[in-house]
Motif scaffolding. Structure first.
Motif, PDB file in Angstrom:
ATOM      1  N   UNK A  95     -30.425   2.345 -96.530  1.00  0.00           N
ATOM      2  CA  UNK A  95     -30.259   1.668 -95.250  1.00  0.00           C
ATOM      3  C   UNK A  95     -28.787   1.563 -94.848  1.00  0.00           C
ATOM      4  N   UNK A  96     -27.912   1.310 -95.836  1.00  0.00           N
ATOM      5  CA  UNK A  96     -26.477   1.222 -95.537  1.00  0.00           C
ATOM      6  C   UNK A  96     -25.922   2.576 -95.124  1.00  0.00           C
ATOM      7  N   UNK A  97     -26.360   3.659 -95.768  1.00  0.00           N
ATOM      8  CA  UNK A  97     -25.901   5.004 -95.414  1.00  0.00           C
ATOM      9  C   UNK A  97     -26.356   5.390 -94.005  1.00  0.00           C
ATOM     10  N   UNK A  98     -27.501   4.892 -93.581  1.00  0.00           N
ATOM     11  CA  UNK A  98     -28.021   5.218 -92.253  1.00  0.00           C
ATOM     12  C   UNK A  98     -27.261   4.480 -91.146  1.00  0.00           C
ATOM     13  N   UNK A  99     -26.508   3.445 -91.511  1.00  0.00           N
ATOM     14  CA  UNK A  99     -25.734   2.689 -90.515  1.00  0.00           C
ATOM     15  C   UNK A  99     -24.462   3.446 -90.172  1.00  0.00           C
ATOM     16  N   UNK A 100     -24.126   3.454 -88.891  1.00  0.00           N
ATOM     17  CA  UNK A 100     -22.900   4.115 -88.449  1.00  0.00           C
ATOM     18  C   UNK A 100     -21.689   3.185 -88.535  1.00  0.00           C
ATOM     19  N   UNK A 101     -21.940   1.901 -88.704  1.00  0.00           N
ATOM     20  CA  UNK A 101     -20.858   0.917 -88.778  1.00  0.00           C
ATOM     21  C   UNK A 101     -21.226  -0.114 -89.838  1.00  0.00           C
ATOM     22  N   UNK A 102     -20.330  -1.029 -90.101  1.00  0.00           N
ATOM     23  CA  UNK A 102     -20.617  -2.088 -91.065  1.00  0.00           C
ATOM     24  C   UNK A 102     -21.646  -3.033 -90.451  1.00  0.00           C
ATOM     25  N   UNK A 103     -22.765  -3.245 -91.150  1.00  0.00           N
ATOM     26  CA  UNK A 103     -23.797  -4.106 -90.576  1.00  0.00           C
ATOM     27  C   UNK A 103     -23.353  -5.572 -90.533  1.00  0.00           C
ATOM     28  N   UNK A 104     -23.863  -6.284 -89.532  1.00  0.00           N
ATOM     29  CA  UNK A 104     -23.583  -7.703 -89.380  1.00  0.00           C
ATOM     30  C   UNK A 104     -24.464  -8.527 -90.307  1.00  0.00           C
ATOM     31  N   UNK A 105     -24.296  -9.827 -90.214  1.00  0.00           N
ATOM     32  CA  UNK A 105     -25.016 -10.773 -91.062  1.00  0.00           C
ATOM     33  C   UNK A 105     -26.539 -10.617 -90.934  1.00  0.00           C
ATOM     34  N   UNK A 106     -27.037 -10.630 -89.715  1.00  0.00           N
ATOM     35  CA  UNK A 106     -28.480 -10.544 -89.493  1.00  0.00           C
ATOM     36  C   UNK A 106     -29.001  -9.175 -89.931  1.00  0.00           C
ATOM     37  N   UNK A 107     -28.233  -8.140 -89.672  1.00  0.00           N
ATOM     38  CA  UNK A 107     -28.652  -6.801 -90.100  1.00  0.00           C
ATOM     39  C   UNK A 107     -28.755  -6.726 -91.620  1.00  0.00           C
ATOM     40  N   UNK A 108     -27.800  -7.358 -92.313  1.00  0.00           N
ATOM     41  CA  UNK A 108     -27.864  -7.378 -93.778  1.00  0.00           C
ATOM     42  C   UNK A 108     -29.073  -8.170 -94.272  1.00  0.00           C
TER      43      UNK A 108
END
Length: 181
Positions: free
Chosen positions: A23-36
């Motif tokens: 899931x982290x690799x699929x993110x284009x940016x650093x995920x926010x609190x809720x996304x984490x």
């Protein structure tokens, strides 16, 4: 968000790590609190964090002990039952304030729930349930005690859904048994 700690359990820490990495690799940016939070919840088998929180809250409610039933004052029920005839009709208005409430709950139970009625319809229902022919007295008492609501102009009445006292429930059951038995 909830301030109560929500324990997160992972059956397999390796599967959790693989899921988070993907899931982290699929993110284009650093995920926010809720996304984490959502990623962590998905890694442990939930649809999202809201699903996880709902399940955790439900589990806490299930683990709470059930409330103990309230005891019923049988003498009070029998005293109130004396105001009703064998058909379950209120024969006279109780003089004592403490005897009135269970009797009013019986009359309240005869009014259909979630239905708007005019004053005449309420009076007809109340007349069917008592013999001293004063529906206005009963209607006013029920309104004053928060059992019946009405519009400011008095045209529309509606039963307020509340749980009667244990004694009132016992009286309603007793009168019902009298009629059927």
């Amino acid at each position: 968000m909830s301030r109560t700690p929500l324990p997160l359990y992972a059956g397999d820490i390796s599967a959790l790590a693989r899921s988070l990495r993907g899931q982290l690799c699929a993110c284009e940016r650093t995920p926010g609190h809720v996304e984490l939070l959502n990623m962590l919840a998905r890694s442990t088998g939930y649809r999202n964090f809201q699903h996880f929180r709902t399940q955790a809250d439900a589990q806490v409610r299930l683990e709470r002990p059930l409330p103990q039933p309230q005891s019923v004052d049988s003498a009070k029920v029998l005293r109130a039952a004396r105001y009703f005839d064998a058909a379950g009709q209120l024969t006279r208005w109780p003089g004592k304030f403490s005897h009135r409430e269970p009797c009013l709950w019986v009359m309240w139970s005869k009014i259909p729930p979630r239905r708007d009625m005019n004053e005449r319809q309420v009076n007809e229902l109340l007349l069917e349930g008592h013999l001293f022919e004063d529906p206005a007295l009963l209607r006013r008492e029920m309104f004053d005690r928060g059992m019946l609501a009405r519009t400011p102009d008095g045209r529309v009445y509606r039963r307020i859904e509340r749980r009667p006292s244990p004694e009132a429930l016992a009286l309603i059951r007793l009168l019902g048994e009298r009629r059927t038995g």
